[in-house]
Write a protein that holds these residues in place. Structure first.
Motif, PDB file in Angstrom:
ATOM      1  N   LEU A  72      29.665  46.138  19.079  1.00  0.00           N
ATOM      2  CA  LEU A  72      28.233  45.877  19.152  1.00  0.00           C
ATOM      3  C   LEU A  72      27.650  46.167  20.535  1.00  0.00           C
ATOM      4  O   LEU A  72      26.735  46.972  20.665  1.00  0.00           O
ATOM      5  CB  LEU A  72      27.955  44.419  18.734  1.00  0.00           C
ATOM      6  N   LEU A  73      28.171  45.535  21.579  1.00  0.00           N
ATOM      7  CA  LEU A  73      27.605  45.705  22.920  1.00  0.00           C
ATOM      8  C   LEU A  73      27.889  47.083  23.506  1.00  0.00           C
ATOM      9  O   LEU A  73      26.968  47.767  23.960  1.00  0.00           O
ATOM     10  CB  LEU A  73      28.133  44.626  23.869  1.00  0.00           C
ATOM     11  N   PHE A  74      29.150  47.507  23.530  1.00  0.00           N
ATOM     12  CA  PHE A  74      29.498  48.756  24.189  1.00  0.00           C
ATOM     13  C   PHE A  74      28.788  49.974  23.583  1.00  0.00           C
ATOM     14  O   PHE A  74      28.267  50.806  24.326  1.00  0.00           O
ATOM     15  CB  PHE A  74      31.011  48.976  24.201  1.00  0.00           C
ATOM     16  N   PRO A  75      28.721  50.090  22.244  1.00  0.00           N
ATOM     17  CA  PRO A  75      27.982  51.239  21.685  1.00  0.00           C
ATOM     18  C   PRO A  75      26.494  51.235  22.076  1.00  0.00           C
ATOM     19  O   PRO A  75      25.913  52.290  22.326  1.00  0.00           O
ATOM     20  CB  PRO A  75      28.155  51.081  20.174  1.00  0.00           C
ATOM     21  N   LEU A  76      25.893  50.048  22.158  1.00  0.00           N
ATOM     22  CA  LEU A  76      24.489  49.960  22.561  1.00  0.00           C
ATOM     23  C   LEU A  76      24.331  50.378  24.020  1.00  0.00           C
ATOM     24  O   LEU A  76      23.369  51.067  24.386  1.00  0.00           O
ATOM     25  CB  LEU A  76      23.958  48.540  22.334  1.00  0.00           C
ATOM     26  N   MET A  77      25.278  49.992  24.852  1.00  0.00           N
ATOM     27  CA  MET A  77      25.239  50.409  26.258  1.00  0.00           C
ATOM     28  C   MET A  77      25.368  51.935  26.353  1.00  0.00           C
ATOM     29  O   MET A  77      24.690  52.571  27.161  1.00  0.00           O
ATOM     30  CB  MET A  77      26.353  49.720  27.048  1.00  0.00           C
ATOM     31  N   GLU A  78      26.226  52.499  25.520  1.00  0.00           N
ATOM     32  CA  GLU A  78      26.392  53.960  25.530  1.00  0.00           C
ATOM     33  C   GLU A  78      25.090  54.650  25.132  1.00  0.00           C
ATOM     34  O   GLU A  78      24.710  55.666  25.724  1.00  0.00           O
ATOM     35  CB  GLU A  78      27.531  54.379  24.599  1.00  0.00           C
ATOM     36  N   GLU A  79      24.393  54.084  24.167  1.00  0.00           N
ATOM     37  CA  GLU A  79      23.096  54.643  23.775  1.00  0.00           C
ATOM     38  C   GLU A  79      22.106  54.661  24.932  1.00  0.00           C
ATOM     39  O   GLU A  79      21.167  55.440  24.941  1.00  0.00           O
ATOM     40  CB  GLU A  79      22.479  53.821  22.621  1.00  0.00           C
ATOM     41  N   GLY A  87      34.178  55.837  32.155  1.00  0.00           N
ATOM     42  CA  GLY A  87      33.355  54.854  32.864  1.00  0.00           C
ATOM     43  C   GLY A  87      33.917  53.455  32.723  1.00  0.00           C
ATOM     44  O   GLY A  87      35.037  53.260  32.239  1.00  0.00           O
ATOM     45  N   PRO A  88      33.123  52.465  33.135  1.00  0.00           N
ATOM     46  CA  PRO A  88      33.618  51.079  33.080  1.00  0.00           C
ATOM     47  C   PRO A  88      33.898  50.598  31.658  1.00  0.00           C
ATOM     48  O   PRO A  88      34.819  49.813  31.445  1.00  0.00           O
ATOM     49  CB  PRO A  88      32.501  50.269  33.737  1.00  0.00           C
ATOM     50  N   ILE A  89      33.145  51.094  30.688  1.00  0.00           N
ATOM     51  CA  ILE A  89      33.395  50.677  29.304  1.00  0.00           C
ATOM     52  C   ILE A  89      34.765  51.173  28.855  1.00  0.00           C
ATOM     53  O   ILE A  89      35.537  50.436  28.237  1.00  0.00           O
ATOM     54  CB  ILE A  89      32.286  51.184  28.350  1.00  0.00           C
ATOM     55  N   GLY A  90      35.073  52.412  29.186  1.00  0.00           N
ATOM     56  CA  GLY A  90      36.373  52.971  28.830  1.00  0.00           C
ATOM     57  C   GLY A  90      37.516  52.161  29.411  1.00  0.00           C
ATOM     58  O   GLY A  90      38.530  51.910  28.739  1.00  0.00           O
ATOM     59  N   MET A  91      37.347  51.720  30.655  1.00  0.00           N
ATOM     60  CA  MET A  91      38.376  50.903  31.296  1.00  0.00           C
ATOM     61  C   MET A  91      38.532  49.567  30.571  1.00  0.00           C
ATOM     62  O   MET A  91      39.650  49.081  30.368  1.00  0.00           O
ATOM     63  CB  MET A  91      38.032  50.663  32.772  1.00  0.00           C
ATOM     64  N   MET A  92      37.423  48.967  30.144  1.00  0.00           N
ATOM     65  CA  MET A  92      37.508  47.692  29.431  1.00  0.00           C
ATOM     66  C   MET A  92      38.246  47.871  28.101  1.00  0.00           C
ATOM     67  O   MET A  92      39.056  47.031  27.706  1.00  0.00           O
ATOM     68  CB  MET A  92      36.115  47.100  29.178  1.00  0.00           C
ATOM     69  N   LEU A  93      37.987  48.987  27.421  1.00  0.00           N
ATOM     70  CA  LEU A  93      38.670  49.255  26.152  1.00  0.00           C
ATOM     71  C   LEU A  93      40.170  49.439  26.349  1.00  0.00           C
ATOM     72  O   LEU A  93      40.978  48.942  25.561  1.00  0.00           O
ATOM     73  CB  LEU A  93      38.052  50.480  25.471  1.00  0.00           C
TER      74      LEU A  93
END
Length: 193
Positions: A72-79, A87-93
């Protein structure tokens, strides 16, 4: 108790932003991490606290909390221009997956310990310690960097929609009373350790 000032209520109660819910959930997860760290300090004796902690980690931290971030959050941030790859999202994943591998190792070791394998206790403890180190650093990065980025790029209207999606996920996929159930587990682990 170091968390005595933490409000013992559902992490979703009275939240204005999705990141506030996630932050509150982090505080609850940290309480369980503290209990696991204490379990990992002494000899592995009673297995029930380990089972409760792993249940909390698998069902609350992963199925409830990480789902909200990943789906929910990460895809919205990507948008909104924050890339997942590199990026930072990739590292969190990546760190979510690393955490899952430690949890799998703990579950395997716990099963072996239950079957009488004394040597598996060392694996249980080392996996638990590695998991706790990873998650504490991971939570700090999300709280201090990623969630602040999310708050900057996601509009108030979109945040309200995301709050509704969080509530819908919990109602449909997790069930009513999930936070209360896992808050009780956190309390039990704190008093047992």
């Amino acid at each position: 108790m170091e968390h005595a000032s933490l409000q013992d209520s559902s992490p979703t109660s009275h939240a204005d932003k999705p990141t506030e819910i996630l932050n509150n959930e982090h505080r609850l997860i940290e309480r369980v991490l503290s209990a696991v760290e204490k379990l990992a300090q002494g000899p592995v004796a009673a297995l029930e606290p380990w089972k409760k902690a792993l249940s909390f980690i698998r069902h609350f931290a992963d199925e409830c909390h990480h789902f909200k971030e990943e789906k929910l959050l990460f895809p919205l941030m990507e948008e909104h221009g924050i890339p997942i790859e590199g990026g930072p999202i990739g590292m969190m994943l990546v760190e979510h997956e690393e955490g899952r591998s430690y949890v799998s190792a703990m579950l395997m070791a716990l099963s072996l310990v239950e079957g009488g394998n004394e040597a598996a206790k060392e694996s249980l403890v080392s996996s638990a310690q590695a998991y706790c180190r990873l998650l504490r650093e991971h939570i700090e990065k999300e709280d201090e960097i990623l969630f602040r980025m999310a708050d900057e790029v996601i509009s108030a209207d979109q945040q309200k929609k995301l709050l509704a999606l969080f509530a819908e996920h919990e109602a449909k996929q997790i069930g009513a009373g999930v936070h209360e159930k896992y808050l009780n587990i956190a309390r039990e682990l704190e008093t047992a350790s």
